[in-house]
Design an enzyme around this catalytic site. Structure first.
Site, PDB file in Angstrom:
ATOM      1  CG  ASP A 244      -1.827   1.167   1.311  1.00  0.00           C
ATOM      2  OD1 ASP A 244      -2.691   1.305   0.428  1.00  0.00           O
ATOM      3  OD2 ASP A 244      -1.679   1.976   2.254  1.00  0.00           O
ATOM      4  CD  GLU A 281      -2.213   2.798  -3.376  1.00  0.00           C
ATOM      5  OE1 GLU A 281      -3.177   3.547  -3.616  1.00  0.00           O
ATOM      6  OE2 GLU A 281      -1.919   2.408  -2.231  1.00  0.00           O
TER       7      GLU A 281
END
Length: 583
Positions: A244, A281
Site C-alpha cells: 500500500d 501502489e
C-alpha cells in the site's frame, strides 16, 4: 518455547504467559532484545510487561483473539493440515481480482468467501488479491487501519481461517495475493511506541506518524516489516503482496527499504521453489519502482497504473474534478497515451499537483505485465462520496467497453469484486471504532471533507453506521439476473480470449498501436493480430481499420466483419475484438 521481544529503551521486561510471570534477560548478542524460555502451546495467551506497566500484545503477535488491545496468542504454523500442494502462479499472464473479505459475503468471513471461489475459477481469473486482513478495531472496516502486521483479523477467521481460504483457493487453481500496509499503523490499538522507536517525527504521512525507516533504531524497524512480509508468503503460502502507498514510505538511506524487501522476496522464492511477487501502489509514476535492481531500480515486480484508470474513467464518465482534470481535456488521447506509453504524467505538468510529474517508461526494456490496468478499485469507488461504482451511472454497453479495454489491453488486468457482473451495490467507506471519540472524529472528518466539495453533509454515509457496511456487501442474486448475467458472460468471454490468444499477453508495450477520434468517441488498438475497437459515443461509428482480412472474435452487440475496404461499423456504446480471418 523461546520468547523474544525488541525493547531497546526498557530497563526490565517480563513475559506474562497464561497468568504466570517470567522475567526476561537481555539478549547476549542482539542489542535491545530480551528473551526467556517458557513452556507454551498453540492458543496460549501472553503479553509483555515493559518496566512494570500493563501486559501489552507482542509486536510480532501472530494472533490477537481479543482484538488489537488484547493479549497475543501462540500460533503453531506447522500444525495446519494443508490439503493442496501448490507450485505457485506467476504474475505474467495473470488476471487479478481484488476482494474485501468483510463485504464479499454478508457473513464477512474467510470461510464464507471460500465458498464463493468456484465463481472466480469459472470467471477465469488467476489470483485473488485480498484487501488487508491484519487486526483492526471493531468487527468491520476496510483494513487499512490495522495495527498488528503479523496477525490476522479474528472476526474474519483468524490465522486458521486465512489458511483455509488459501488452501481452498489453491484447490481451484487460484493464487492469493495479500494487500499489506507498511506506511502507517491505525490510530487505535497501536502499542508499538511502548516498545521502541517504531515511528519517527522526521517525516509525516496523511494518516499519522511515519514508520521509522531511516532514523536511529530503524535497522530493527525495517527488519520488523521485512520479516513480516516474508512470513505472510511463507507461513500462509501466498503468491504475492500488494504494498500500500509506497510513496508514503519515507526512506533516505542508501539502500531503500523496498529494494531490501524485493531482494529478500526473490531469495525466498528460490528457497521455496515457487514464484513470488510484489506489486506496489505508487502515485509517483516512476519506472524505477519496477526496474530491476541491476538497473538501479527497486526491483518490485509490478505497480498499479492509476494513470490508465484516470484516462479510462474520464473517457467513460466525462468527470473532470480533482486529479481527473488533466485527463479530461482530451480523454481518448489520454487513454491512447496510457495504452502505449504507460503513464500519462511522464514528465508532464500536473495541474492537480501544481508541478511536473512522473518519468517516461523505457518501453524497450520494460515488460507490460509490470503494470496493472483496471477500470475500478476499492480506492476509486470507496473514496467517492457515495461509494458509487461505474455501474451506477454507465450503461451496460459502456461497462462492456471498459472490460474490453482492461482485459485485452497490454497490462496485467485487475477487477474489483462484483465488477464482473456490473454490481449495483455501492462500496462505501465504513468503520467500527469502539472508541466513541475516534468514531465521531472519523464521521465528522468524512462529512467535512466532502462538504468542502459541495456535498450536503447529511448525504454522506455515516462510516460508523452498520447499514453503511451492509449496503456495501455484494448481492449474490444479481449475477443470475439481467443485465448482470450478460455482463458476466462478457467478462468470461474476454478472459477466456486473453488466455488462448498469445497476442493478448505479449509483453511488448512498444508494439501496441492506437488510433482514436476524440470527437466521434471511438478508439481502436492493435496488439499483434488482435484489434480491440470501442465506440463510447451515443451514435453508431464507422471506423477505418485499413485494408484487412479480419473476423469478429467477440462483440458486445451483433456486428458484421469489416468491409473489404477496412470500414468497420460499430453500434453506439459498444465494442468488439477482431482477429485474423485465417486463425
Amino acid at each position: 518455547m523461546l520468547f523474544e521481544v525488541w525493547a531497546p529503551q526498557a530497563d526490565r521486561v517480563a513475559l506474562k504467559l497464561e497468568g504466570a510471570t517470567h522475567d526476561m534477560e537481555p539478549h547476549p548478542v542482539r542489542t535491545g532484545w530480551w528473551l526467556t524460555e517458557a513452556g507454551a502451546r498453540d492458543g496460549d495467551r501472553y503479553g509483555y510487561v515493559v518496566d512494570g506497566g500493563h501486559p501489552l500484545p507482542d509486536p510480532r503477535s501472530r494472533r490477537q483473539p481479543d482484538g488489537p488491545d488484547g493479549l497475543s496468542a501462540v500460533v503453531d504454523h506447522d500444525g495446519f493440515p494443508w490439503q493442496h500442494p501448490w507450485e505457485g502462479r506467476r504474475l505474467s499472464g495473470a488476471v487479478l481480482y481484488e476482494l474485501h473479505v468483510g463485504t464479499y459475503t454478508d457473513e464477512g468471513t474467510f470461510d464464507a468467501a471460500a465458498a464463493r471461489l468456484a465463481h472466480l475459477a469459472e470467471l477465469g481469473v488467476t489470483h485473488v488479491e485480498l484487501m488487508p486482513v491484519c487486526p483492526f478495531p471493531g468487527r468491520h472496516g476496510w483494513g487499512y487501519d490495522g495495527v498488528a502486521p503479523w496477525a490476522v483479523h479474528e472476526p474474519y477467521g483468524g490465522p486458521e481461517g486465512l489458511k483455509r481460504f488459501v488452501d481452498a483457493a489453491h484447490a481451484h487453481g487460484l493464487g492469493v495475493v495479500l494487500d499489506v500496509v507498511h506506511n502507517h499503523l491505525g490510530p487505535s490499538g497501536n502499542h508499538l511506541p511502548a516498545f521502541g522507536p517504531y515511528f519517527t517525527d522526521t517525516h509525516h504521512t496523511p494518516w499519522g506518524a511515519a514508520v521509522n525507516l531511516d532514523a536511529p533504531g530503524s535497522d530493527e524497524v525495517r527488519a520488523y516489516f521485512l520479516e513480516s512480509a516474508l512470513a505472510w508468503l511463507r507461513d500462509y503460502r501466498l503468491d504475492g503482496l500488494r504494498l500500500d502507498a509506497v510513496h508514503a514510505l519515507f526512506d533516505t538511506r542508501a539502500l531503500p527499504f523496498l529494494e531490501e524487501l524485493s531482494t529478500a522476496v526473490d531469495v525466498l522464492s528460490v528457497q521455496l521453489g515457487r514464484p513470488l511477487f510484489l506489486v506496489a501502489e505508487s502515485d509517483r509514476c516512476d519506472p524505477r519502482t519496477t526496474a530491476p535492481r541491476a538497473q538501479n531500480g527497486l526491483g518490485l515486480h509490478a505497480q498499479w497504473n492509476d494513470d490508465f484508470h484516470h484516462a479510462l474513467h474520464t473517457a467513460l464518465t466525462g468527470e473532470s474534478q480533482g486529479y481527473y482534470a488533466d485527463f479530461a481535456r482530451a480523454p481518448l488521447a489520454a487513454l491512447a497515451k496510457t495504452l502505449t506509453r504507460v503513464f500519462f504524467h511522464d514528465g508532464t505538468y500536473s495541474s492537480f499537483r501544481g508541478r511536473t510529474h512522473g518519468r517516461r517508461v523505457d518501453r524497450t526494456r520494460t515488460p507490460a505485465h509490470r503494470f496493472l490496468g483496471y477500470a475500478q478499485t476499492h480506492d476509486q469507488i470507496g473514496n467517492r462520496a457515495l461509494g458509487d461504482r461505474l455501474s451506477a451511472t454507465l450503461s451496460p454497453g459502456l461497462l462492456a467497453c471498459a472490460a474490453a479495454l482492461v482485459l485485452t489491453g497490454p497490462y496485467t488486468p485487475m477487477l474489483f469484486m462484483g465488477e464482473e457482473w456490473g454490481a449495483r451495490t455501492p462500496w462505501q467507506y465504513f468503520t467500527d471504532h469502539p472508541d466513541p471519540e475516534l468514531a465521531e472524529a472519523v464521521r465528522t472528518g468524512r462529512r467535512r471533507e466532502f462538504a468542502a466539495h459541495g456535498w450536503a453533509e447529511e448525504d454522506i454515509p455515516d462510516p460508523q453506521d452498520p447499514a453503511t457496511r451492509a449496503r456495501s456487501c455484494l448481492d449474490w442474486d444479481e449475477p443470475g439476473k439481467e443485465p448482470h448475467a450478460r455482463v458476466l458472460a462478457w467478462y468470461c468471454e474476454l478472459i477466456a480470449l486473453r488466455r488462448i490468444r498469445p497476442d493478448l499477453t505479449d509483453p511488448d508495450i512498444a508494439a501496441v498501436k492506437v488510433v482514436h477520434d476524440e470527437e466521434a468517441r471511438w478508439l481502436t488498438f492493435r496488439r499483434g493480430d488482435i484489434r480491440t475497437v470501442v465506440n463510447l459515443g451515443k451514435e453508431p461509428a464507422v471506423i477505418p481499420l485499413g485494408r484487412n482480412n479480419c473476423r469478429v472474435l467477440a462483440s458486445w452487440e451483433p456486428v458484421q466483419p469489416p468491409q473489404p475496404d477496412g470500414e468497420f461499423r460499430l453500434p453506439p456504446e459498444s465494442c468488439a475484438v477482431l482477429g485474423p480471418a485465417n486463425a
